[in-house]
Scaffold this motif. Structure first.
Motif, PDB file in Angstrom:
ATOM      1  N   THR A  51       3.199  -0.867 -10.646  1.00 35.68           N
ATOM      2  CA  THR A  51       4.256  -0.868  -9.651  1.00 35.68           C
ATOM      3  C   THR A  51       4.375   0.107  -9.001  1.00 35.68           C
ATOM      4  O   THR A  51       4.485   0.152  -7.603  1.00 35.68           O
ATOM      5  CB  THR A  51       5.685  -0.963 -10.676  1.00 35.68           C
ATOM      6  OG1 THR A  51       5.570  -2.168 -11.188  1.00 35.68           O
ATOM      7  CG2 THR A  51       6.729  -0.825  -9.649  1.00 35.68           C
ATOM      8  N   SER A  52       4.047   1.451  -9.122  1.00 37.47           N
ATOM      9  CA  SER A  52       3.968   2.827  -8.500  1.00 37.47           C
ATOM     10  C   SER A  52       2.785   2.495  -7.539  1.00 37.47           C
ATOM     11  O   SER A  52       2.899   2.753  -6.276  1.00 37.47           O
ATOM     12  CB  SER A  52       3.503   3.793  -9.354  1.00 37.47           C
ATOM     13  OG  SER A  52       3.529   5.092  -8.793  1.00 37.47           O
ATOM     14  N   VAL A  53       1.571   1.908  -7.966  1.00 42.36           N
ATOM     15  CA  VAL A  53       0.616   1.934  -6.794  1.00 42.36           C
ATOM     16  C   VAL A  53       0.971   0.727  -5.874  1.00 42.36           C
ATOM     17  O   VAL A  53       0.642   0.906  -4.553  1.00 42.36           O
ATOM     18  CB  VAL A  53      -0.732   1.417  -7.492  1.00 42.36           C
ATOM     19  CG1 VAL A  53      -1.845   1.073  -6.769  1.00 42.36           C
ATOM     20  CG2 VAL A  53      -1.355   2.518  -8.326  1.00 42.36           C
ATOM     21  N   GLN A  58       2.317  -0.506  -0.242  1.00 45.88           N
ATOM     22  CA  GLN A  58       3.512  -1.181   0.609  1.00 45.88           C
ATOM     23  C   GLN A  58       3.999  -0.200   1.581  1.00 45.88           C
ATOM     24  O   GLN A  58       3.860  -0.225   2.703  1.00 45.88           O
ATOM     25  CB  GLN A  58       4.648  -1.610  -0.292  1.00 45.88           C
ATOM     26  CG  GLN A  58       5.653  -2.049   0.654  1.00 45.88           C
ATOM     27  CD  GLN A  58       5.441  -3.237   1.444  1.00 45.88           C
ATOM     28  OE1 GLN A  58       4.826  -4.366   0.742  1.00 45.88           O
ATOM     29  NE2 GLN A  58       5.608  -3.214   3.089  1.00 45.88           N
ATOM     30  N   SER A  59       3.831   1.254   1.299  1.00 47.65           N
ATOM     31  CA  SER A  59       4.276   2.226   2.170  1.00 47.65           C
ATOM     32  C   SER A  59       3.289   2.666   3.206  1.00 47.65           C
ATOM     33  O   SER A  59       3.440   3.009   4.349  1.00 47.65           O
ATOM     34  CB  SER A  59       4.767   3.530   1.480  1.00 47.65           C
ATOM     35  OG  SER A  59       3.606   4.409   1.020  1.00 47.65           O
ATOM     36  N   LYS A  60       2.122   2.223   2.876  1.00 48.64           N
ATOM     37  CA  LYS A  60       1.073   2.409   3.775  1.00 48.64           C
ATOM     38  C   LYS A  60       0.590   1.333   4.788  1.00 48.64           C
ATOM     39  O   LYS A  60       0.362   1.555   5.919  1.00 48.64           O
ATOM     40  CB  LYS A  60      -0.340   2.732   3.092  1.00 48.64           C
ATOM     41  CG  LYS A  60      -0.269   4.137   2.087  1.00 48.64           C
ATOM     42  CD  LYS A  60      -0.360   5.331   3.279  1.00 48.64           C
ATOM     43  CE  LYS A  60      -0.094   6.552   2.506  1.00 48.64           C
ATOM     44  NZ  LYS A  60       0.499   7.552   2.930  1.00 48.64           N
ATOM     45  N   VAL A  61       0.879   0.219   4.365  1.00 52.07           N
ATOM     46  CA  VAL A  61       0.765  -0.891   5.227  1.00 52.07           C
ATOM     47  C   VAL A  61       1.800  -1.170   6.077  1.00 52.07           C
ATOM     48  O   VAL A  61       1.792  -1.834   6.893  1.00 52.07           O
ATOM     49  CB  VAL A  61       0.022  -2.310   4.474  1.00 52.07           C
ATOM     50  CG1 VAL A  61      -1.147  -1.833   3.582  1.00 52.07           C
ATOM     51  CG2 VAL A  61       1.290  -2.779   3.398  1.00 52.07           C
ATOM     52  N   ALA A 159       2.961  10.625  -8.790  1.00 54.34           N
ATOM     53  CA  ALA A 159       3.153  11.559  -7.708  1.00 54.34           C
ATOM     54  C   ALA A 159       2.719  11.027  -6.305  1.00 54.34           C
ATOM     55  O   ALA A 159       3.169  11.626  -5.383  1.00 54.34           O
ATOM     56  CB  ALA A 159       2.007  12.653  -8.017  1.00 54.34           C
ATOM     57  N   LEU A 160       2.114   9.577  -6.294  1.00 52.10           N
ATOM     58  CA  LEU A 160       2.149   9.203  -4.821  1.00 52.10           C
ATOM     59  C   LEU A 160       3.595   8.732  -4.253  1.00 52.10           C
ATOM     60  O   LEU A 160       3.416   8.519  -2.993  1.00 52.10           O
ATOM     61  CB  LEU A 160       1.174   7.761  -5.106  1.00 52.10           C
ATOM     62  CG  LEU A 160      -0.182   7.917  -5.677  1.00 52.10           C
ATOM     63  CD1 LEU A 160      -0.710   6.437  -5.760  1.00 52.10           C
ATOM     64  CD2 LEU A 160      -1.079   8.557  -4.567  1.00 52.10           C
ATOM     65  N   GLN A 161       4.553   8.812  -5.191  1.00 48.86           N
ATOM     66  CA  GLN A 161       5.840   8.565  -4.568  1.00 48.86           C
ATOM     67  C   GLN A 161       6.614   9.659  -3.727  1.00 48.86           C
ATOM     68  O   GLN A 161       7.473   9.311  -3.344  1.00 48.86           O
ATOM     69  CB  GLN A 161       6.723   7.810  -5.654  1.00 48.86           C
ATOM     70  CG  GLN A 161       5.945   6.734  -6.434  1.00 48.86           C
ATOM     71  CD  GLN A 161       5.636   5.554  -5.454  1.00 48.86           C
ATOM     72  OE1 GLN A 161       6.297   5.172  -4.521  1.00 48.86           O
ATOM     73  NE2 GLN A 161       4.512   4.861  -5.600  1.00 48.86           N
ATOM     74  N   THR A 162       5.975  10.613  -4.391  1.00 53.68           N
ATOM     75  CA  THR A 162       6.739  11.874  -3.727  1.00 53.68           C
ATOM     76  C   THR A 162       6.035  12.448  -2.383  1.00 53.68           C
ATOM     77  O   THR A 162       4.888  12.441  -2.269  1.00 53.68           O
ATOM     78  CB  THR A 162       6.477  13.163  -4.745  1.00 53.68           C
ATOM     79  OG1 THR A 162       6.602  12.704  -6.198  1.00 53.68           O
ATOM     80  CG2 THR A 162       7.275  14.421  -4.502  1.00 53.68           C
TER      81      THR A 162
END
Length: 167
Positions: A51-53, A58-61, A159-162
């Motif tokens: 889910t985190s990935v 989603q944030s990148k595309v 950490a990708l979410q931060t």
């Protein structure tokens, strides 16, 4: 004979005289429950990682490409399917191999755990109690190690979410 024993309630742990306490779980039963609980924790870690990935992707595309994957898509996935998704989103091949090897061992723990519970069934199926105990100890150690490794992978994914700190 097993059929008639089952009818008399000798194989069912749920059938006991009224006003009696349930039997105290044996060391083996306690270990089986602990291992199965650890497998559930492993599944949760996989779901959180995936889910985190997904959220990171989603944030990148953004709106450039439709990306509609979310937790709801994997919420009821069995371990096998979670692992299939995990290997597509993770580069730790050692952990992937170890998790895939554990997949079949979980079924062994669950199914043999039911068999081991009843002496009559153990005798009928000629279950080797010592070998089972040895298997359980090894599986428990491997699940524990994989949980630690999975925790490290999950930290990376979370950490990708931060957002990066402002300079």
């Amino acid at each position: 004979q097993a059929y008639s024993a089952c009818l008399r309630g000798q194989l069912s742990s749920n059938v006991r005289p009224q006003n009696t306490m349930p039997p105290t779980p044996s060391e083996t039963e306690t270990r089986v429950l602990r291992i199965l609980s650890d497998f559930q924790m492993l599944e949760l870690c996989l779901k959180l990682y995936i889910t985190s990935v997904y959220k990171f992707i989603q944030s990148k595309v953004e709106d450039r490409v439709p990306f509609k994957f979310s937790y709801k898509d994997i919420e009821s996935y069995p371990l096998e399917r979670l692992l299939g998704t995990f290997v597509k989103l993770n580069s730790n091949e050692n952990l992937q191999r170890r998790l895939n090897a554990l997949r079949e061992k979980r079924n062994l723990v669950a199914h043999r755990g039911l068999v081991y519970r009843h002496a009559l069934v153990r005798e009928l199926l000629e279950v080797d109690g010592e070998a089972y105990h040895s298997d359980l100890r090894a599986i428990e150690a491997e699940v524990d190690e994989c949980l630690v490794l999975m925790g490290k992978e999950l930290e990376i994914a979370l950490a990708l979410q931060t957002p990066p700190a402002a300079a």
